[in-house]
Each structure stands twice: as structure tokens, then as C-alpha cells.
Design a protein around this motif. Structure first.
Motif, mmCIF file in Angstrom:
data_model
loop_
_atom_site.group_PDB
_atom_site.id
_atom_site.type_symbol
_atom_site.label_atom_id
_atom_site.label_comp_id
_atom_site.label_asym_id
_atom_site.label_seq_id
_atom_site.Cartn_x
_atom_site.Cartn_y
_atom_site.Cartn_z
ATOM 1 N N ALA A 60 1.104 -1.161 -0.241
ATOM 2 C CA ALA A 60 -0.026 0.425 0.322
ATOM 3 C C ALA A 60 0.453 1.510 0.259
ATOM 4 C CB ALA A 60 -0.766 0.210 1.231
ATOM 5 N N ASP A 61 1.806 0.960 1.037
ATOM 6 C CA ASP A 61 2.546 2.614 0.417
ATOM 7 C C ASP A 61 3.449 2.898 -0.513
ATOM 8 O OD1 ASP A 61 2.136 3.018 3.769
ATOM 9 O OD2 ASP A 61 3.954 1.819 3.765
ATOM 10 N N ALA A 62 3.709 1.781 -1.613
ATOM 11 C CA ALA A 62 4.189 1.889 -2.544
ATOM 12 C C ALA A 62 3.075 2.893 -4.114
ATOM 13 C CB ALA A 62 4.908 0.918 -3.557
ATOM 14 N N ARG A 63 1.888 2.800 -3.668
ATOM 15 C CA ARG A 63 0.684 3.227 -4.465
ATOM 16 C C ARG A 63 1.308 4.841 -4.964
ATOM 17 N NH1 ARG A 63 -4.201 -0.477 -1.824
ATOM 18 N NH2 ARG A 63 -3.229 -2.241 -2.594
ATOM 19 N N ASP A 64 1.391 4.843 -3.883
ATOM 20 C CA ASP A 64 1.376 7.168 -3.902
ATOM 21 C C ASP A 64 2.112 7.564 -4.725
ATOM 22 O OD1 ASP A 64 -1.264 7.441 -2.296
ATOM 23 O OD2 ASP A 64 0.060 7.754 -0.440
ATOM 24 N N VAL A 65 3.533 7.200 -4.303
ATOM 25 C CA VAL A 65 4.249 8.079 -5.013
ATOM 26 C C VAL A 65 4.413 6.881 -6.515
ATOM 27 C CG1 VAL A 65 5.908 5.968 -4.846
ATOM 28 C CG2 VAL A 65 6.986 7.417 -4.903
ATOM 29 N N VAL A 66 3.857 5.644 -6.982
ATOM 30 C CA VAL A 66 3.460 5.644 -7.604
ATOM 31 C C VAL A 66 2.246 6.232 -8.798
ATOM 32 C CG1 VAL A 66 3.017 3.986 -9.852
ATOM 33 C CG2 VAL A 66 4.406 2.671 -7.831
ATOM 34 N N ALA A 67 1.445 6.454 -8.000
ATOM 35 C CA ALA A 67 0.370 7.031 -8.627
ATOM 36 C C ALA A 67 1.111 8.675 -9.024
ATOM 37 C CB ALA A 67 -0.747 7.970 -7.538
ATOM 38 N N GLU A 68 1.565 9.063 -7.770
ATOM 39 C CA GLU A 68 2.260 10.579 -8.537
ATOM 40 C C GLU A 68 2.978 10.297 -9.540
ATOM 41 O OE1 GLU A 68 2.144 13.915 -6.852
ATOM 42 O OE2 GLU A 68 0.103 13.343 -6.648
ATOM 43 N N VAL A 69 4.269 9.591 -10.098
ATOM 44 C CA VAL A 69 4.898 9.525 -10.933
ATOM 45 C C VAL A 69 4.140 9.473 -12.027
ATOM 46 C CG1 VAL A 69 6.957 7.952 -12.081
ATOM 47 C CG2 VAL A 69 7.118 8.144 -9.782
ATOM 48 N N GLU A 70 2.805 8.315 -12.096
ATOM 49 C CA GLU A 70 2.531 8.262 -13.151
ATOM 50 C C GLU A 70 1.176 9.946 -13.534
ATOM 51 O OE1 GLU A 70 0.188 4.637 -12.003
ATOM 52 O OE2 GLU A 70 1.011 2.974 -12.490
ATOM 53 N N LYS A 71 0.982 10.497 -12.790
ATOM 54 C CA LYS A 71 0.716 11.268 -13.178
ATOM 55 C C LYS A 71 1.511 12.742 -13.876
ATOM 56 C CE LYS A 71 -1.946 15.382 -10.259
ATOM 57 N NZ LYS A 71 -2.189 15.840 -9.352
ATOM 58 N N ALA A 72 2.868 12.769 -13.448
ATOM 59 C CA ALA A 72 3.283 13.526 -14.145
ATOM 60 C C ALA A 72 3.926 12.910 -15.481
ATOM 61 C CB ALA A 72 4.698 13.225 -13.409
ATOM 62 N N GLN A 73 3.520 11.659 -15.099
ATOM 63 C CA GLN A 73 3.905 11.461 -16.682
ATOM 64 C C GLN A 73 3.295 11.598 -17.985
ATOM 65 O OE1 GLN A 73 4.202 7.329 -16.067
ATOM 66 N NE2 GLN A 73 6.642 7.336 -15.958
ATOM 67 N N THR A 74 2.116 11.732 -17.422
ATOM 68 C CA THR A 74 0.484 12.245 -18.454
ATOM 69 C C THR A 74 0.073 13.546 -18.057
ATOM 70 O OG1 THR A 74 -1.182 11.987 -16.344
ATOM 71 C CG2 THR A 74 -0.341 10.295 -18.344
ATOM 72 N N SER A 75 1.212 14.334 -17.793
ATOM 73 C CA SER A 75 1.024 15.933 -17.423
ATOM 74 C C SER A 75 1.476 16.396 -18.477
ATOM 75 C CB SER A 75 1.229 16.363 -15.672
ATOM 76 O OG SER A 75 0.002 15.756 -14.698
ATOM 77 N N SER A 76 1.575 18.010 -18.350
ATOM 78 C CA SER A 76 2.582 18.898 -19.337
ATOM 79 C C SER A 76 3.604 18.360 -18.511
ATOM 80 C CB SER A 76 1.469 20.375 -19.536
ATOM 81 O OG SER A 76 1.608 20.872 -18.130
ATOM 82 N N GLU A 77 4.412 19.393 -19.654
ATOM 83 C CA GLU A 77 6.306 19.329 -19.955
ATOM 84 C C GLU A 77 5.785 20.350 -17.625
ATOM 85 O OE1 GLU A 77 10.031 20.776 -21.619
ATOM 86 O OE2 GLU A 77 8.393 20.256 -22.387
ATOM 87 N N VAL A 78 5.857 21.338 -18.102
ATOM 88 C CA VAL A 78 5.623 21.963 -16.976
ATOM 89 C C VAL A 78 5.066 20.835 -15.484
ATOM 90 C CG1 VAL A 78 5.280 24.458 -16.184
ATOM 91 C CG2 VAL A 78 6.138 24.087 -18.104
ATOM 92 N N GLU A 79 4.124 21.421 -15.711
ATOM 93 C CA GLU A 79 3.276 20.818 -14.434
ATOM 94 C C GLU A 79 3.885 19.115 -14.410
ATOM 95 O OE1 GLU A 79 0.550 20.270 -11.474
ATOM 96 O OE2 GLU A 79 1.377 21.811 -12.846
ATOM 97 N N GLY A 80 3.882 18.435 -14.636
ATOM 98 C CA GLY A 80 5.362 17.124 -15.219
ATOM 99 C C GLY A 80 6.702 17.183 -14.143
ATOM 100 N N THR A 81 7.312 18.422 -14.804
ATOM 101 C CA THR A 81 8.611 18.657 -14.306
ATOM 102 C C THR A 81 8.662 19.147 -12.657
ATOM 103 O OG1 THR A 81 9.522 19.567 -15.882
ATOM 104 C CG2 THR A 81 11.116 20.506 -14.167
ATOM 105 N N ARG A 82 7.287 20.049 -12.664
ATOM 106 C CA ARG A 82 7.018 20.186 -10.863
ATOM 107 C C ARG A 82 6.501 19.370 -10.076
ATOM 108 N NH1 ARG A 82 2.626 21.076 -7.621
ATOM 109 N NH2 ARG A 82 1.478 19.961 -9.077
ATOM 110 N N ILE A 83 5.703 18.697 -10.326
ATOM 111 C CA ILE A 83 4.984 17.059 -9.366
ATOM 112 C C ILE A 83 6.534 16.210 -9.822
ATOM 113 C CG2 ILE A 83 3.916 15.033 -9.956
ATOM 114 C CD1 ILE A 83 1.938 16.258 -11.891
ATOM 115 N N MET A 84 7.261 16.302 -10.701
ATOM 116 C CA MET A 84 8.404 14.931 -10.287
ATOM 117 C C MET A 84 9.529 15.517 -9.615
ATOM 118 S SD MET A 84 8.067 12.665 -11.822
ATOM 119 C CE MET A 84 9.773 11.657 -11.312
ATOM 120 N N GLN A 85 9.766 16.920 -9.280
ATOM 121 C CA GLN A 85 10.522 17.618 -7.981
ATOM 122 C C GLN A 85 10.576 17.574 -6.969
ATOM 123 O OE1 GLN A 85 10.254 21.530 -9.741
ATOM 124 N NE2 GLN A 85 11.830 22.045 -10.838
#
Length: 456
Positions: A60-85
Motif C-alpha cells: 500500500a505504501d508504494a501506491r502514492d509515489v507510483v501514482a504521482e509518477v504516473e500523474k507526472a507522465q501524463t501531465s504537461s511538461e511544466v506540470e510534470g516537472t513540478r510533480i517530479m521535483q
């Protein structure tokens, strides 16, 4: 000092391994700043990849970080960069939460992260001067990342121990020392490795009856003892320390548990290194009563309990005889039937001198066959030529050694001491007339093979 090149080649994730090799090349070329930046990049990629694996396994503890990475991968470049930071900033803490590292290793990774920022953003220094990391610093960061994280599979400490226990408790368990070492020792972090070895030591020494185990407590303990032997080949000191932790409880355990522990682990140096002197004396005293009937009862004949035979079979080990002087006398006092029981447990050169006497004491066809199966054939590979000659004389001279299966066993007895060479064949000549046609033909084929023929 770690062999960095060897460690680089052992990086768990093949995709991350390329990044680590590039970081290593930068270090060897003297580009320390680039080496630190790439080391942190590899750390980030490795933690994210392992989090994805753990999420697939239901963590369960791995779900949040993976979800954030997947969200960054489907976001715009600027938003994805902010999420990954944001993800990158918290990755050391995430790795600790997932039990991929401990808190001291988290601090090492955080230092790599902070120094990466200094390397990539020199303007953040107070006076704007460039950060100039030394090659030693770059090497230290790369070594820390490899040792703490990169070479290890995504196995969590607690879950790894549970996985080890489930593996050993599986009714279909198959002992394979290479697999055990690979899966639960060689590529496991030291803290988790110690927990695995400690679990094995606890059950091997104390034979705990756990209702959660689908196999019998004694069987489970024997399996754990086998695992301890595999682990001792890698780190005898760790095994000794883990066994030593169980000695207080062993000292207050029942006599049956104490004897089982001795029989199960008595051939391991780690057991004797961990054993206290009072407990050694107690075990020696218990051996003096092995095979003896309870007070007030007279028992004629009979067999040893399996645990008693297992313990007395340790007499074949010279070092154990020194530790437990009562062993030799206890074995000498046994009847022929009980000696055969003991020899069957651990065939050893020590027992070879007792085989002729066993065959002399055979009083029935069934007993002769049992002695051949339990003692003679298992020890045949340890015989010297004089011992073999004495054994065969006892066999040939006792009419009760010629039961239905014995001619075939006599042929097998020829095969096993092959180390004595083809000249041993002459020792069988006195028995040729007593063998049936099939056994005589089989023996002749074996002798022909030894003489250099094809045995056809």
C-alpha cells in the motif's frame, strides 16, 4: 574497500545499471560533478522502479509515489516537472518507508541529493562560487548508493523474513543451498540478512511448535538447520551470533528439545562456538543416559529413539568427541542392533572398524539384511583394504548373512569402495561358489570393468 566496478556490475535493475556505469565512468575520468549528478539520477530511477514492483505485489505504501509518477507522465511538461521535483525531494524518505533502506542509509541518500543540487545549481552557494567536489567525494557517494540501495532487489526487511519463513514451511520445500543464498542472503541488506539468520537459528535450536506452520515442528527445525549451514558458508560469525542468542532458552528447554538441538546442529562449528560451558556439561550428562531404560524398568532389546540415534552418531566427529567425552562410551555400550541404528544416521570412517563385529553378531537373515542396509553399504566408501577384508571374512563365515537380498548387497559392496582399486576383487573369491548365477555374473561384470574391460 568496496570494489566499485564489481558492485556496478551487480546493480539489480538492468535499466538503472546503465546509469550507474555512466556515473562510474565519469568518476574514473575525473569528472566528479557529473558522477555525483548521475549517481543521484540512478538512485531516483531505482527507487521509483522498485516502488512500482512493490505496488504490483500489493504494498500500500508504494501506491502514492507510483501514482504521482504516473500523474507526472501524463501531465504537461511544466506540470510534470513540478510533480517530479516533489517526488524526487521525498524519495529517500519514501525508500525508508518502503523498507528498502534504513534511516542511516536514508541520510546517506539525502546527502547525495543535496550534493547533487550543489553540483547542478552552483548559484545556490552564498557567494556564487562553483562547487568543486573531489574524486574521493564522488566515489564515496557512488559506493554509498550501491551498498545501500542499487545492488539489492526490492525486498523489504519484514516481508523478506516472512517470505523466507513461508519458503521453508512450504510442504514442497526443496533444499537448494545456491538458491537460499541468492534469495535470502547474498543480495540482502545486512539488517534483513541478520533477521533471516536469527529466525533460522531460533527454530533450528528450539524446535518451536508453531500452529501457523503447515509442517511438523521437527521437520521445520531440520529445514532451518539446513538453511543455517548454507548461511554459515557465507558468514560463520553471523550464524554463531544468532545461535548464541538462543542458548539461554535452550538451557531451560526440555531434555528432548536439548537433545534434538544437539543432534540437529552438533556437527556445526557455530553451535559449539555459541554453546556455554554449563550447557555443554549438561548435554554430556544427558548422553550418559541415552538408550537407558527409565529407573525401575528393565528393557531387553529394543531400539533407540530417532533423536538418541542422531545424537550418538555425532561420535564420528573427532571435535565433538572432545566436547562430549560421554559419546564414545555411550556408543561402545550399545547392542549391535542399536549401533547399526546410529551408523545409519551419519555414515563415517569412524564406524568402519565396527562393521565386522556387526556382521559377526548377525543372528537371522532379516538382521543381516538390516545391518547391510543400515551400516555396511553406507560406510563402504570409507573402508580401508584391511577393514574390507575383515568385514568380508565375518560376512562369509556367518551363515545368517546369506539371506535373499544379501548376494546382491555383496555385489554392491564391491562397487562402493572403488577407491581401493581393482585388486580388491580377489577378496570376493571365497564367496563365488555361494553366489547365485545372477549375483556371480554381476560381480564378474564389475570386476571386468575395473580391470579395463567393458563389462558386457
Amino acid at each position: 574497500m568496496l570494489d566499485l566496478e564489481d558492485q556496478v556490475n551487480r546493480v539489480f535493475n538492468p535499466e538503472v545499471r546503465g546509469l550507474v556505469r555512466e556515473a562510474y565512468r565519469c568518476y574514473t575520468a575525473g569528472s566528479s560533478r557529473a558522477a555525483i549528478i548521475l549517481t543521484w539520477t540512478a538512485v531516483c530511477a531505482d527507487i521509483i522502479a522498485k516502488a512500482q514492483i512493490l505496488r504490483e505485489e500489493g504494498e500500500a505504501d508504494a501506491r502514492d509515489v507510483v501514482a504521482e509518477v504516473e500523474k507526472a507522465q501524463t501531465s504537461s511538461e511544466v506540470e510534470g516537472t513540478r510533480i517530479m521535483q516533489g517526488v524526487e525531494r521525498d524519495l529517500p524518505a519514501t525508500a525508508e518507508k518502503l523498507q528498502l533502506i534504513d534511516f542511516t542509509q536514508r541520510r546517506l541518500l539525502e546527502r547525495i541529493r543535496d550534493d547533487r543540487h550543489l553540483c547542478a545549481h552552483p548559484s545556490i552557494r552564498p557567494l556564487g562560487e562553483l562547487y568543486e567536489p573531489t574524486s574521493e567525494y564522488a566515489r564515496a557517494h557512488l559506493a554509498a548508493a550501491l551498498d545501500a540501495l542499487l545492488v539489492h532487489p526490492p525486498s523489504q526487511g519484514r516481508k523478506l523474513v516472512e517470505s523466507f519463513r513461508d519458503h521453508v514451511a512450504d510442504p514442497g520445500f526443496i533444499y537448494d543451498t545456491a538458491y537460499l543464498a541468492h534469495a535470502f542472503f547474498d543480495r540482502v541488506r545486512p539488517a534483513a540478512r541478520a533477521k533471516v539468520v536469527e529466525l533460522a537459528a531460533k527454530f533450528a535450536v528450539l524446535q518451536i511448535d508453531d500452529p501457523a506452520n503447515p509442517v511438523d515442528a521437527a521437520v521445520f527445525a531440520d529445514r532451518m538447520a539446513a538453511c543455517l549451514r548454507s548461511f554459515a558458508e557465507r558468514d560463520a560469525g553471523l550464524v554463531k551470533d544468532c545461535v548464541a542468542k538462543q542458548m539461554v532458552r535452550l538451557g531451560t528447554a526440555t531434555p528432548e528439545v536439548q537433545l534434538n538441538a544437539l543432534g540437529r546442529l552438533g556437527d556445526m562449528p557455530a553451535f559449539w562456538a555459541a554453546l556455554t560451558e554449563p550447557l555443554r556439561g549438561l548435554l554430556d550428562a544427558r548422553i550418559e543416559t541415552v538408550g537407558s531404560p527409565p529407573p525401575g524398568r528393565i528393557v531387553i532389546g529394543g531400539k533407540l529413539k530417532p533423536v538418541e540415534a542422531r545424537v550418538l552418531a555425532l561420535v564420528g566427529h573427532a571435535d565433538v568427541r572432545k566436547q562430549l567425552p560421554a559419546l564414545a562410551a555411550a556408543f561402545e555400550s550399545l547392542s549391535a542392533l542399536k549401533r547399526a541404528q546410529v551408523i545409519e544416521q551419519r555414515p563415517d570412517p569412524y564406524f568402519a572398524t565396527y562393521l565386522p563385529q556387526l556382521m559377526t553378531n548377525v543372528r537371522s537373515f532379516d538382521t543381516g539384511q538390516a545391518f547391510a542396509e543400515q551400516a555396511v553399504l553406507p560406510c563402504a566408501g570409507h573402508l580401508t583394504r584391511p577393514q574390507l577384508e575383515e568385514l568380508l571374512t565375518a560376512w562369509f563365515d556367518n551363515s545368517q548373512c546369506w539371506g535373499r537380498a544379501m548376494p546382491g548387497y555383496l555385489v554392491e559392496l564391491y562397487r562402493r569402495p572403488a577407491h581401493l582399486g581393482p585388486d580388491r576383487g580377489a577378496l570376493w573369491d571365497p564367496a563365488l561358489d555361494d553366489l547365485d548365477d545372477d549375483a556371480r555374473a554381476a560381480l564378474e561384470r564389475e570386476r571386468t570393468k575395473d580391470a579395463g574391460g567393458d563389462g558386457a
